[in-house]
Scaffold this motif. Structure first.
Motif, PDB file in Angstrom:
ATOM      1  N   ALA A 177      13.263   4.139 -16.242  1.00 18.62           N
ATOM      2  CA  ALA A 177      13.951   5.084 -15.352  1.00 18.62           C
ATOM      3  C   ALA A 177      15.402   4.679 -15.158  1.00 18.62           C
ATOM      4  O   ALA A 177      16.316   5.523 -15.185  1.00 18.62           O
ATOM      5  CB  ALA A 177      13.221   5.155 -14.018  1.00 18.62           C
ATOM      6  N   SER A 234       5.260  10.761 -17.292  1.00 16.94           N
ATOM      7  CA  SER A 234       6.011  10.109 -18.381  1.00 16.94           C
ATOM      8  C   SER A 234       6.341  11.114 -19.477  1.00 16.94           C
ATOM      9  O   SER A 234       7.456  11.125 -20.015  1.00 16.94           O
ATOM     10  CB  SER A 234       5.209   8.938 -18.954  1.00 16.94           C
ATOM     11  OG  SER A 234       4.968   7.959 -17.963  1.00 16.94           O
ATOM     12  N   LYS A 261      17.438   5.387 -18.227  1.00 16.01           N
ATOM     13  CA  LYS A 261      17.706   6.809 -18.428  1.00 16.01           C
ATOM     14  C   LYS A 261      18.720   7.331 -17.428  1.00 16.01           C
ATOM     15  O   LYS A 261      19.428   8.307 -17.686  1.00 16.01           O
ATOM     16  CB  LYS A 261      16.386   7.590 -18.310  1.00 16.01           C
ATOM     17  CG  LYS A 261      16.461   8.995 -18.901  1.00 16.01           C
ATOM     18  CD  LYS A 261      15.084   9.556 -19.189  1.00 16.01           C
ATOM     19  CE  LYS A 261      15.214  10.857 -19.972  1.00 16.01           C
ATOM     20  NZ  LYS A 261      13.914  11.426 -20.349  1.00 16.01           N
ATOM     21  N   SER A 305       9.009  13.525 -18.327  1.00 14.80           N
ATOM     22  CA  SER A 305      10.350  12.939 -18.245  1.00 14.80           C
ATOM     23  C   SER A 305      11.116  13.069 -19.553  1.00 14.80           C
ATOM     24  O   SER A 305      12.346  13.009 -19.574  1.00 14.80           O
ATOM     25  CB  SER A 305      10.248  11.462 -17.857  1.00 14.80           C
ATOM     26  OG  SER A 305       9.727  10.698 -18.929  1.00 14.80           O
ATOM     27  N   GLU A 365       8.916  21.033 -18.360  1.00 14.12           N
ATOM     28  CA  GLU A 365       8.919  20.035 -17.289  1.00 14.12           C
ATOM     29  C   GLU A 365       8.049  20.481 -16.121  1.00 14.12           C
ATOM     30  O   GLU A 365       7.265  19.693 -15.571  1.00 14.12           O
ATOM     31  CB  GLU A 365      10.352  19.802 -16.804  1.00 14.12           C
ATOM     32  CG  GLU A 365      10.442  18.828 -15.644  1.00 14.12           C
ATOM     33  CD  GLU A 365      11.754  18.961 -14.886  1.00 14.12           C
ATOM     34  OE1 GLU A 365      11.775  18.583 -13.704  1.00 14.12           O
ATOM     35  OE2 GLU A 365      12.741  19.449 -15.469  1.00 14.12           O
ATOM     36  N   GLY A 378      15.895   9.751 -15.004  1.00 15.90           N
ATOM     37  CA  GLY A 378      14.619   9.043 -14.945  1.00 15.90           C
ATOM     38  C   GLY A 378      13.840   9.249 -13.671  1.00 15.90           C
ATOM     39  O   GLY A 378      12.967   8.436 -13.333  1.00 15.90           O
ATOM     40  N   SER A 379      14.094  10.349 -12.937  1.00 16.94           N
ATOM     41  CA  SER A 379      13.462  10.552 -11.635  1.00 16.94           C
ATOM     42  C   SER A 379      11.943  10.646 -11.738  1.00 16.94           C
ATOM     43  O   SER A 379      11.215  10.147 -10.874  1.00 16.94           O
ATOM     44  CB  SER A 379      14.027  11.810 -10.963  1.00 16.94           C
ATOM     45  OG  SER A 379      13.850  12.939 -11.795  1.00 16.94           O
ATOM     46  N   LEU A 380      11.444  11.302 -12.797  1.00 18.01           N
ATOM     47  CA  LEU A 380       9.987  11.410 -12.938  1.00 18.01           C
ATOM     48  C   LEU A 380       9.355  10.072 -13.304  1.00 18.01           C
ATOM     49  O   LEU A 380       8.223   9.772 -12.902  1.00 18.01           O
ATOM     50  CB  LEU A 380       9.629  12.470 -13.980  1.00 18.01           C
ATOM     51  CG  LEU A 380       9.912  13.933 -13.604  1.00 18.01           C
ATOM     52  CD1 LEU A 380       9.401  14.865 -14.693  1.00 18.01           C
ATOM     53  CD2 LEU A 380       9.282  14.293 -12.269  1.00 18.01           C
ATOM     54  N   LEU A 381      10.079   9.267 -14.044  1.00 20.37           N
ATOM     55  CA  LEU A 381       9.574   7.927 -14.365  1.00 20.37           C
ATOM     56  C   LEU A 381       9.482   7.073 -13.097  1.00 20.37           C
ATOM     57  O   LEU A 381       8.534   6.286 -12.940  1.00 20.37           O
ATOM     58  CB  LEU A 381      10.490   7.258 -15.384  1.00 20.37           C
ATOM     59  CG  LEU A 381      10.398   7.824 -16.815  1.00 20.37           C
ATOM     60  CD1 LEU A 381      11.561   7.324 -17.652  1.00 20.37           C
ATOM     61  CD2 LEU A 381       9.067   7.464 -17.459  1.00 20.37           C
TER      62      LEU A 381
END
Length: 423
Positions: A362, A327, A365, A330, A303, A336-339
């Motif tokens: 997001a 993406s 997730k 993630s 990550e 889903g914070s990165l999305l």
């Protein structure tokens, strides 16, 4: 140990032969023949007869060149029998007679020092050479002055003598003396037309580093790279010296050269290059290298590494590439914070359709309450920009139920209602 003894016996056999030829007129024919017989006994491993003949020679010879050769052959005998201390004593007895030419004396003293090192007697190894070095250097200078002009630059003391003394000081941790003697070994090796020895350069580079002479260490590591370009550690160590000198440009230059030559393979070294490129204001190149190495699985797909890739793309204003990286990152996360972060980048790039897809992923997730509220507002505003008013209203109505987004959601819903009146 036996292998070492055999090697040294061969060396001393060679030294004995040279010494004997050089001194044919200074020893009697009978002594000459007897010494040759001892040599043959040693080659045949007939140590009893060799000992008996040496004992006879020693008893009748006065201090002389012949007696020095007897002590030398005694040393060979003891080495063949793996009695290192007795061998050393005999070689030192030979040296005490002070009858050898400078080249022969330095070679024998060097091997005494090497024998001491082989039995971990470092102080004795240093004493064997350092105490004789002023005399050896003085004798060499005098001998060179008597040589023909074209031969006056030829070294009578071989590079290995200086290197052995430097190695002993290295073992002792006396780096100042390493810096004194190893460069002389390297200079003489170069004068002889030979490539510098890798282990000599290694201990010299370490000595410069320990004495905080980082530029000299970097220069020495450059020589190591020249003779062993496939050694990745030399490239990285040289780059590290420039880091210590606070020369990031040179640090980056070394690592980029190594990368271009396919000499950087280790995960941590590739990451160092990427981070330097980003820090030095070249994020796009850093991102391209990182992406290439991630896909080649030379760098672990963690990550944090995907986040770094996304940051590099962002810094280079390559938002779409950053979105892809986020993406992918993630996939290793439980939420889903990165999305959501990717969706914000898509909005900045006016890619509202892409943003709505990312936000829904997001939300599916899972997000923290505050992030969830912000995601609903962002999804609603993106659908509004796309004139998908029904979808926008649906997200704002969900946002209306959350304390963090209720006020903004109500404002948006009222605005949509107003807009729809005029459609």
């Amino acid at each position: 140990m036996k292998q070492l003894s055999i090697i040294l016996c061969l060396f001393f056999a060679s030294l004995f032969s040279v010494s004997l030829k050089a001194a044919d007129t200074s020893i009697s024919p009978a002594t000459y023949e007897a010494l040759n017989d001892v040599q043959e006994y040693l080659q045949q491993e007939d140590y009893i007869n060799a000992q008996e003949l040496l004992d006879k020679l020693q008893s009748r010879l006065k201090p002389s060149f012949g007696l020095a050769l007897v002590h030398q052959l005694y040393g060979q005998l003891y080495l063949a029998q793996e009695n290192t201390l007795a061998a050393i004593q005999q070689f030192e007895n030979a040296l005490k007679l002070d009858v050898f030419a400078v080249g022969q004396e330095s070679a024998l003293a060097t091997n005494v020092a090497q024998l001491y090192l082989s039995i971990e007697k470092t102080d004795d190894a240093i004493a064997a050479l350092s105490s004789r070095m002023p005399k050896l250097l003085g004798d060499e200078k005098k001998a060179q002055q008597t040589q023909k002009k074209q031969d006056q630059d030829k070294s009578l003391i071989k590079p290995i003598t200086f290197a052995t003394l430097g190695m002993a000081y290295h073992i002792k941790g006396d780096y100042n003396n390493v810096i004194t003697w190893v460069p002389e070994a390297l200079a003489r090796e170069k004068k002889s037309g030979n490539q510098p020895k890798e282990n000599w350069l290694q201990i010299l580079a370490l000595a410069y580093y320990e004495r905080k002479q980082y530029q000299s260490a970097a220069d020495t590591l450059k020589q190591l790279i020249a003779i062993k370009p496939d050694n990745e550690d030399y490239w990285v160590q040289r780059a590290s010296m420039f880091q210590l000198l606070e020369q990031p440009g040179n640090t980056l230059k070394v690592l980029e050269t190594a990368y271009a030559a396919d000499k950087l393979t280790k995960d941590q070294n590739l990451m160092l290059l990427v981070q330097l490129l980003i820090n030095q204001g070249i994020p796009e190149r850093g991102a391209r290298i990182l992406k290439e190495q991630l896909l080649a699985q030379n760098i672990e797909m963690t990550e944090s590494n995907w986040r770094l890739l996304a940051s590099a793309w962002q810094l280079s204003r390559q938002r779409q590439d950053a979105i892809v990286a986020l993406s992918q990152a993630s996939e290793a996360m439980s939420d889903g914070s990165l999305l959501l972060r990717a969706a914000r980048l898509a909005v900045q790039d006016n890619r509202h359709a892409q943003a709505t897809v990312l936000i829904q992923k997001a939300l599916d997730k899972g997000l923290e309450d505050n992030d969830s509220a912000n995601a609903l507002l962002l999804a609603g505003s993106s659908h509004f920009e796309l004139q998908h008013y029904a979808d926008a209203r649906r997200y704002f109505q969900r946002a209306l139920k959350q304390p963090d987004s209720a006020t903004s959601a109500k404002t948006w819903l009222d605005y949509i209602a107003t807009v729809e009146e005029y459609l």
